[in-house]
Scaffold this active site. Structure first.
Site, mmCIF file in Angstrom:
data_model
loop_
_atom_site.group_PDB
_atom_site.id
_atom_site.type_symbol
_atom_site.label_atom_id
_atom_site.label_comp_id
_atom_site.label_asym_id
_atom_site.label_seq_id
_atom_site.Cartn_x
_atom_site.Cartn_y
_atom_site.Cartn_z
ATOM 1 N N LYS A 177 0.743 -1.323 -0.057
ATOM 2 C CA LYS A 177 -0.061 -0.067 0.030
ATOM 3 C C LYS A 177 0.894 1.335 -0.003
ATOM 4 C CE LYS A 177 -3.504 2.389 2.912
ATOM 5 N NZ LYS A 177 -4.086 2.455 3.957
ATOM 6 N N GLU B 72 10.336 -4.998 4.087
ATOM 7 C CA GLU B 72 10.542 -6.101 3.864
ATOM 8 C C GLU B 72 10.138 -6.429 2.341
ATOM 9 O OE1 GLU B 72 9.049 -5.060 6.230
ATOM 10 O OE2 GLU B 72 9.191 -6.254 8.142
ATOM 11 N N GLY C 82 -4.769 -1.624 5.073
ATOM 12 C CA GLY C 82 -3.850 -2.832 4.640
ATOM 13 C C GLY C 82 -4.774 -4.035 5.132
ATOM 14 N N ARG C 83 -5.074 -4.331 6.447
ATOM 15 C CA ARG C 83 -5.637 -5.507 6.802
ATOM 16 C C ARG C 83 -7.220 -5.550 6.460
ATOM 17 N NH1 ARG C 83 -4.272 -1.942 10.623
ATOM 18 N NH2 ARG C 83 -5.790 -0.892 12.051
ATOM 19 N N GLU D 187 -4.152 -5.991 15.153
ATOM 20 C CA GLU D 187 -3.599 -4.650 14.602
ATOM 21 C C GLU D 187 -4.682 -3.722 14.765
ATOM 22 O OE1 GLU D 187 -0.197 -4.010 11.509
ATOM 23 O OE2 GLU D 187 -2.036 -4.045 10.543
ATOM 24 N N HIS E 147 -5.521 -32.458 18.853
ATOM 25 C CA HIS E 147 -4.291 -33.342 19.397
ATOM 26 C C HIS E 147 -3.373 -32.255 19.894
ATOM 27 C CE1 HIS E 147 -6.465 -37.130 18.359
ATOM 28 N NE2 HIS E 147 -6.928 -36.332 17.307
ATOM 29 N N LYS F 285 10.103 -0.369 13.583
ATOM 30 C CA LYS F 285 10.889 -0.265 12.335
ATOM 31 C C LYS F 285 12.058 0.733 12.435
ATOM 32 C CE LYS F 285 6.420 -0.788 9.843
ATOM 33 N NZ LYS F 285 5.501 -0.184 8.818
HETATM 34 O O1 F6P Z 1 3.548 -2.178 9.628
HETATM 35 C C1 F6P Z 1 2.215 -2.885 9.552
HETATM 36 C C2 F6P Z 1 1.530 -2.749 8.166
HETATM 37 O O2 F6P Z 1 1.392 -1.192 7.848
HETATM 38 C C3 F6P Z 1 0.115 -3.195 8.134
HETATM 39 O O3 F6P Z 1 -0.737 -2.419 8.746
HETATM 40 C C4 F6P Z 1 0.323 -3.577 6.752
HETATM 41 O O4 F6P Z 1 -0.469 -4.550 6.293
HETATM 42 C C5 F6P Z 1 1.542 -3.781 6.527
HETATM 43 O O5 F6P Z 1 2.434 -3.334 7.219
HETATM 44 C C6 F6P Z 1 2.333 -3.876 5.125
HETATM 45 O O6 F6P Z 1 2.475 -2.495 4.466
HETATM 46 P P1 F6P Z 1 2.418 -2.068 2.950
HETATM 47 O O7 F6P Z 1 1.196 -2.739 2.388
HETATM 48 O O8 F6P Z 1 2.138 -0.435 2.986
HETATM 49 O O9 F6P Z 1 3.650 -2.534 2.581
#
Ligand code: F6P
Length: 553
Positions: free
Chosen positions: A219, A225, A281-282, A367, A398, A518
């Site tokens: 987003k 990452e 995002g979620r 979150e 189990h 972060k």
């Molecule tokens: O760090 C949390 C977050 O902002 C989440 O809310 C989001 O889903 C995820 O990182 C990934 O963010 P992006 O889609 O901006 O890479």
């Protein structure tokens, strides 16, 4: 009362949770019912298992095995009412900036609105752009699926690798796993999320770069990452295709709100799929973030899923609170969280395809509602948020169910099952469902000393074998796992999280807490990579860990 203004957006003038009359009544009521036992409640009312249920859209919600009476439910629904829920639902659906700390609208419901709907953000109808993006996705997904979109060397795309993290990973991954039975069999979908290179290596192991498409989802387009994995993917692809950098054009597409960032990375804006800052995002996998899923299951199935989301949205917006499925789930969560002091909730899908559903819900709930201040920025004096966890049945039985049955902790559980089997192989489905039903029965009613004695259990062993029961469960029975019912299920939990947030008076749509980690990682990275010994100014623990890592790396 919270102030109307907090130096930014206006916040609803609703009394703090503890000052709402229904909350005080619930506190008193809790003293009366806390010791009640499900066995007695069922004994007193033979119709309880029929009365404390709600049904809508092919979903049957049985909440009779919860430690509630009809009066509890009436008070809990009143609490939701006094929290301003009806107004907040309307505020969300009509595009008000209910994400107060980021001053944003919260419009995941617009992602599944029908073409002719009108939802205004700053006077601008956002629905046409949603459908434009869906059409663009549909066109692209179809071309990949039918082989009109070819890789750089003219080969057909056989592998799609989704690169993203958090909402840009968990949603599409959960839904792909859930709808695997509907996916194109000659197209493999894989996911890379972790900054750990092992994730990338394993996700691409054995893949032919000439047949591989990367869908990079972020987003913000700022996420370390995702950008690191995307760069590694680009190097992997270029190396695999003889060093030709222009090869990326046919092998990379992006999903983001950040067009500049995508262009800077080198992905042609023509191969970018948009979404908007009013989608959290979620809450985003039914936007373009679901592109990889759409490639796997096809645009038609994807639209069926949206139909399911929309049906639950309509139900949530229009059904009376006492028969409103997301509201019922949410008030039960508040009941255990704020009165019984339960810290966690297990979500136990009795369907192997929903294996990633608990992980998806973890982000959705934790979150969203892991917040320590209310909408006015004041520290709350009560518990918010639920720790969500779970595994698909019967595997969990189990592993960890022992603690739910006989441990010292109260763990309310949601059991989710489907009446029709996707694979009616032998007796599997009946056995699976028998286990679901048996677990809810065992958790509610347990096994007494008398029953054990009658069954001939040696006396010395009885204390070990007694199951107290009175462990609350909610059962959600759904007709069949389809794209449409998955859409309904996800929307059910999305709105559940929203209702909880409204009752707790918090902003369910920001996530400032993840920023600090972060920030500190950005500071530590050069200290790990530096060739010279860096001068370290952390606490003594962090300093020592850094030194040890540097020695051994
Ligand atoms: O760090 C949390 C977050 O902002 C989440 O809310 C989001 O889903 C995820 O990182 C990934 O963010 P992006 O889609 O901006 O890479």
């Amino acid at each position: 009362m919270p102030p109307e203004e907090v130096g930014g957006p206006s916040v609803p003038a609703v009394p703090s949770l503890e000052d709402r009359p229904a909350f005080a009544e619930l506190q008193e009521h809790f003293q009366e019912v806390r010791e009640l036992r499900l066995k007695e409640l069922f004994g007193q009312d033979p119709q309880r298992g029929v009365a404390l249920t709600a049904a809508a859209l092919g979903f049957y919600l049985d909440y009779s095995k919860n430690r509630v009476t009809s009066e509890t439910m009436r008070l809990l629904v009143r609490l939701a009412q006094e929290s301003g829920l009806p107004e907040r639902i309307e505020a969300m659906f009509s595009g008000a900036r209910i994400n107060v700390s980021e001053q944003r609208s919260v419009l995941h419901v617009a992602l599944r609105a029908p073409r002719d709907a009108v939802i205004l953000v700053d006077g601008h109808n956002v629905v046409p752009q949603v459908h434009q993006a869906l059409d663009q996705m549909g066109d692209f997904a179809t071309r990949v699926r039918d082989g009109r979109w070819l890789g750089h060397t003219g080969k057909r795309i056989r592998n799609v690798v989704n690169i993203g993290i958090g909402g840009s990973d968990l949603g599409p991954m959960m839904a792909y796993e859930a709808l695997r039975d509907y996916a194109k069999v000659d197209l493999a979908l894989r996911f890379v999320s972790n900054i750990d290179a092992s994730d990338f290596v394993e996700a691409t192991r054995g893949l032919d770069p000439a047949e591989t498409l990367f869908v990079v989802c972020s987003k913000s387009w700022h996420t370390l990452e995702t950008l690191t994995n995307a760069e590694t993917a680009r190097d992997w692809l270029v190396a695999g295709l003889g060093g030709e950098r222009q090869a990326t054009a046919r092998h990379f597409v992006a999903v983001s709100t950040n067009q500049e960032g995508v262009a800077e990375f080198g992905i042609d804006p023509a191969n970018m799929f948009p979404f908007w800052d009013w989608v959290g995002g979620r809450y985003s996998y039914d936007s373009a973030i679901g592109l990889s899923l759409m490639i796997a299951i096809g645009p038609e199935r994807f639209r069926e899923m949206l139909v399911g989301f929309r049906a639950m949205d309509e139900h949530f917006r229009t059904a009376p609170l006492e028969r409103n499925l997301p509201v019922l789930l949410a008030v039960l969560a508040v009941w255990y969280n704020n009165f019984f002091g339960a810290e966690t909730q297990a979500v136990l899908p009795y369907d192997h395809y929903l294996g990633r559903f608990p992980a998806y819900l973890q982000q959705l709930e934790m979150e969203s509602n892991g917040k320590h201040v209310d909408l006015a920025g004041r520290t709350v004096g009560y518990q918010t948020g639920q720790i969500i966890w779970g595994q698909p049945g019967t595997n969990g039985q189990h592993a960890f169910y022992q603690l739910i049955h006989q441990g010292t902790k109260l763990i309310p559980c949601d059991f989710i099952g489907f009446c029709e089997a996707l694979h009616p192989l032998g007796r599997h489905h009946d056995l699976l469902m028998a286990n679901l039903l048996a677990q809810t029965e065992a958790l509610a009613f347990g096994r007494t000393v008398e029953e054990l004695t009658a069954a001939g259990t040696p006396e010395w062993q009885i204390p070990f074998r007694v199951c107290d029961g009175n462990r609350p469960t909610t059962t959600i029975l759904i007709d069949r796992l389809t794209p449409e019912s998955l859409g309904k299920l996800v929307a059910l939990y999305e709105h559940k999280a929203f209702v909880e947030g409204v009752i707790w008076g918090i902003d369910s749509f920001d996530q400032w807490g993840v920023e600090l980690g972060k920030l500190l990682a950005d500071r530590i990275t050069p200290e790990l990579e530096s060739r010279l010994d860096p001068s370290l100014e952390h606490d003594s623990s962090t300093n020592e860990l850094i030194r040890r890592y540097r020695r051994l790396r």
